[in-house]
Write a protein that holds these residues in place. Structure first.
Motif, PDB file in Angstrom:
ATOM      1  N   LEU B   4      52.616  41.384  31.707  1.00 44.60           N
ATOM      2  CA  LEU B   4      51.326  40.986  32.278  1.00 44.60           C
ATOM      3  C   LEU B   4      51.261  41.281  33.764  1.00 44.60           C
ATOM      4  CD1 LEU B   4      50.466  37.711  30.429  1.00 44.60           C
ATOM      5  CD2 LEU B   4      49.425  39.938  30.228  1.00 44.60           C
ATOM      6  N   GLU B  18      42.415  47.605  46.696  1.00 42.89           N
ATOM      7  CA  GLU B  18      41.418  46.535  46.584  1.00 42.89           C
ATOM      8  C   GLU B  18      40.440  46.562  47.752  1.00 42.89           C
ATOM      9  OE1 GLU B  18      43.447  42.971  44.023  1.00 42.89           O
ATOM     10  OE2 GLU B  18      43.865  43.127  46.138  1.00 42.89           O
ATOM     11  N   LEU B  62      39.753  53.330  39.957  1.00 40.29           N
ATOM     12  CA  LEU B  62      40.319  52.733  38.753  1.00 40.29           C
ATOM     13  C   LEU B  62      41.113  53.752  37.942  1.00 40.29           C
ATOM     14  CD1 LEU B  62      37.367  50.501  37.603  1.00 40.29           C
ATOM     15  CD2 LEU B  62      39.613  49.731  38.230  1.00 40.29           C
ATOM     16  N   THR B  63      41.406  54.905  38.500  1.00 43.76           N
ATOM     17  CA  THR B  63      42.171  55.999  37.897  1.00 43.76           C
ATOM     18  C   THR B  63      41.514  56.577  36.644  1.00 43.76           C
ATOM     19  OG1 THR B  63      43.570  54.692  36.449  1.00 43.76           O
ATOM     20  CG2 THR B  63      44.309  54.988  38.704  1.00 43.76           C
ATOM     21  N   PHE B 127      38.642  35.453  34.624  1.00 47.61           N
ATOM     22  CA  PHE B 127      39.647  36.452  34.972  1.00 47.61           C
ATOM     23  C   PHE B 127      40.269  36.170  36.325  1.00 47.61           C
ATOM     24  CE2 PHE B 127      36.590  38.542  32.165  1.00 47.61           C
ATOM     25  CZ  PHE B 127      37.441  38.798  31.119  1.00 47.61           C
ATOM     26  N   THR B 129      43.175  34.975  37.015  1.00 51.82           N
ATOM     27  CA  THR B 129      44.614  35.270  37.111  1.00 51.82           C
ATOM     28  C   THR B 129      44.967  36.575  36.410  1.00 51.82           C
ATOM     29  OG1 THR B 129      44.994  34.010  35.117  1.00 51.82           O
ATOM     30  CG2 THR B 129      45.184  32.844  37.210  1.00 51.82           C
ATOM     31  N   THR B 130      44.061  37.527  36.425  1.00 47.00           N
ATOM     32  CA  THR B 130      44.302  38.772  35.711  1.00 47.00           C
ATOM     33  C   THR B 130      44.320  39.925  36.699  1.00 47.00           C
ATOM     34  OG1 THR B 130      43.024  37.826  33.924  1.00 47.00           O
ATOM     35  CG2 THR B 130      43.558  40.138  33.765  1.00 47.00           C
ATOM     36  N   TRP B 131      45.349  40.724  36.613  1.00 46.71           N
ATOM     37  CA  TRP B 131      45.456  41.864  37.516  1.00 46.71           C
ATOM     38  C   TRP B 131      45.540  43.152  36.724  1.00 46.71           C
ATOM     39  CZ3 TRP B 131      46.741  37.223  39.484  1.00 46.71           C
ATOM     40  CH2 TRP B 131      46.382  36.991  40.810  1.00 46.71           C
ATOM     41  N   ILE B 132      44.951  44.204  37.270  1.00 45.31           N
ATOM     42  CA  ILE B 132      45.097  45.534  36.682  1.00 45.31           C
ATOM     43  C   ILE B 132      46.277  46.198  37.349  1.00 45.31           C
ATOM     44  CG2 ILE B 132      43.945  47.698  36.213  1.00 45.31           C
ATOM     45  CD1 ILE B 132      41.330  46.363  36.692  1.00 45.31           C
ATOM     46  N   ASP B 133      47.158  46.746  36.536  1.00 44.74           N
ATOM     47  CA  ASP B 133      48.302  47.469  37.082  1.00 44.74           C
ATOM     48  C   ASP B 133      47.910  48.928  37.223  1.00 44.74           C
ATOM     49  OD1 ASP B 133      50.704  48.274  37.945  1.00 44.74           O
ATOM     50  OD2 ASP B 133      51.656  48.261  35.970  1.00 44.74           O
ATOM     51  N   LEU B 134      47.678  49.353  38.470  1.00 46.14           N
ATOM     52  CA  LEU B 134      47.201  50.708  38.677  1.00 46.14           C
ATOM     53  C   LEU B 134      48.322  51.704  38.905  1.00 46.14           C
ATOM     54  CD1 LEU B 134      44.022  50.185  40.821  1.00 46.14           C
ATOM     55  CD2 LEU B 134      44.192  50.891  38.464  1.00 46.14           C
ATOM     56  N   GLY B 135      49.566  51.249  38.853  1.00 45.52           N
ATOM     57  CA  GLY B 135      50.667  52.182  39.056  1.00 45.52           C
ATOM     58  C   GLY B 135      50.921  53.024  37.820  1.00 45.52           C
TER      59      GLY B 135
END
Lengths: 125, 213
Positions: B4, B18, B62-63, B127, B129-135
């Protein structure tokens, strides 16, 4: 990136488009506001697709596929919508949606002759 | 590294992506606001270009590269041009038009503000506590999007081509001028000459519209 950023931006854009649809008077400006609402939905789809593809190992990429479908349907919608607006403009001489009240119930149109002439023109066109 | 990916994030320590997303988002939202509130109709279409281009930049952040370029091609390239053609063909007044907004503007503003408050509250609460993993690899490069589109979404894709063909034919049929045959002209010709203003007096048209109201 925090998921709330794209979600909040999408909500704000959607409500901007909602205001435009309700408040604008020119039919083409209403179509522009509809485009804003569709783009808000697209941003939501892309953001959640990126999130799901990283956290849930989703390989279906349904969000991006649906975004492409939404863009194509929006292009079709804008073509048909503009064609309808142009047909109405040719028949009535206006693209003002506040004056196209022929099907309104309990509302006497201010210019009944104009309305009937337009209806006849539409029927014969 | 948890799946997560929540642990290393702080709530008030924004990353560079961000900050860029926030700035471009502010520009996009401002352009959208000007689009729905300006009184100059052509300026509304041009501000719509800014809003849609800003959204393309957001897709890039957002890739989702392929979606971003499709957005630039379809929306900025064709939809806005179609809207400008529509504005010109309906003889939209150049300059400030006093009646761009309807009379129920304040009811519309109340509805939009209420909807925005409710949506933003619900979304932030859901949302938080929700993060997008952009790596890592891009989630929406052309290769990934094309593979998923032509492996899993072939049938809707083909159906969409039929829909586009139907829309093309429908738009042509709708916007074609009626045939100028002389047999039934009285009703049609009278209505057209009564209701549509001549080509030359596009400046007079909004004034006589005001007078008619």
């Amino acid at each position: 990136m925090h998921l709330a950023y794209p979600a909040v931006l999408s909500a704000l854009l959607f409500c901007t488009g909602l205001y435009g649809v309700l408040a604008r008077r020119n039919a083409i400006l209403v179509l522009m506001s509809v485009e804003l609402m569709l783009n808000a939905v697209n941003l939501n789809l892309v953001a959640f697709d990126v999130w799901l593809s990283k956290t849930a190992r989703d390989t279906l990429h349904s969000g991006q596929a649906l975004t492409l479908f939404t863009i194509a349907i929006a292009a079709a919608e804008i073509g048909i919508g503009l064609a309808i607006v142009l047909a109405v403009y040719r028949n009535r001489g206006t693209s003002d949606i506040d004056r196209l009240r022929d099907t309104a119930e309990g509302h006497q149109s201010g210019t009944p002759t104009d309305g009937t002439a337009g209806e006849k023109a539409e029927a014969t066109a | 590294m948890s799946p997560l990916a929540q642990a290393p994030h702080g709530f008030l320590s924004p990353t560079g992506v961000e900050i860029a997303f926030l700035l471009v988002g502010l520009v996009t939202f401002g352009a959208a606001l000007v689009t729905v509130t300006t009184r100059q109709l052509v300026h509304a279409a041009l501000w719509l270009v800014v809003a849609l281009g800003g959204l393309a930049v957001e897709y890039l952040l957002l890739t989702a590269e392929f979606i971003a370029w499709v957005q630039v091609l379809i929306y900025v390239g064709s939809v806005v041009v179609l809207l400008l053609f529509g504005l010109m063909l309906t003889k939209a007044p150049i300059g400030r038009s006093p009646d761009a907004d309807s009379g129920n503007r304040w009811a519309a503003l109340a509805v939009a503000v209420a909807a925005a408050a409710a949506l933003v509250w619900v979304v932030v609460d859901a949302f938080r506590t929700t993060w997008i993993d952009l790596g890592g690899a891009a989630a929406g490069s052309t290769k990934v999007t094309g593979a998923s589109l032509f492996q899993n979404w072939v049938l809707p894709f083909e159906a969409l081509s039929v829909l586009l063909l139907a829309a093309l034919v429908g738009a042509i049929v709708l916007s074609r001028k009626a045939k100028a045959d002389p047999s039934p002209p009285p009703v049609n010709g009278r209505a057209v000459t009564q209701s549509s203003p001549p080509v030359t007096d596009s400046g007079i048209y909004p004034i006589e519209q005001e007078g008619a109201r």
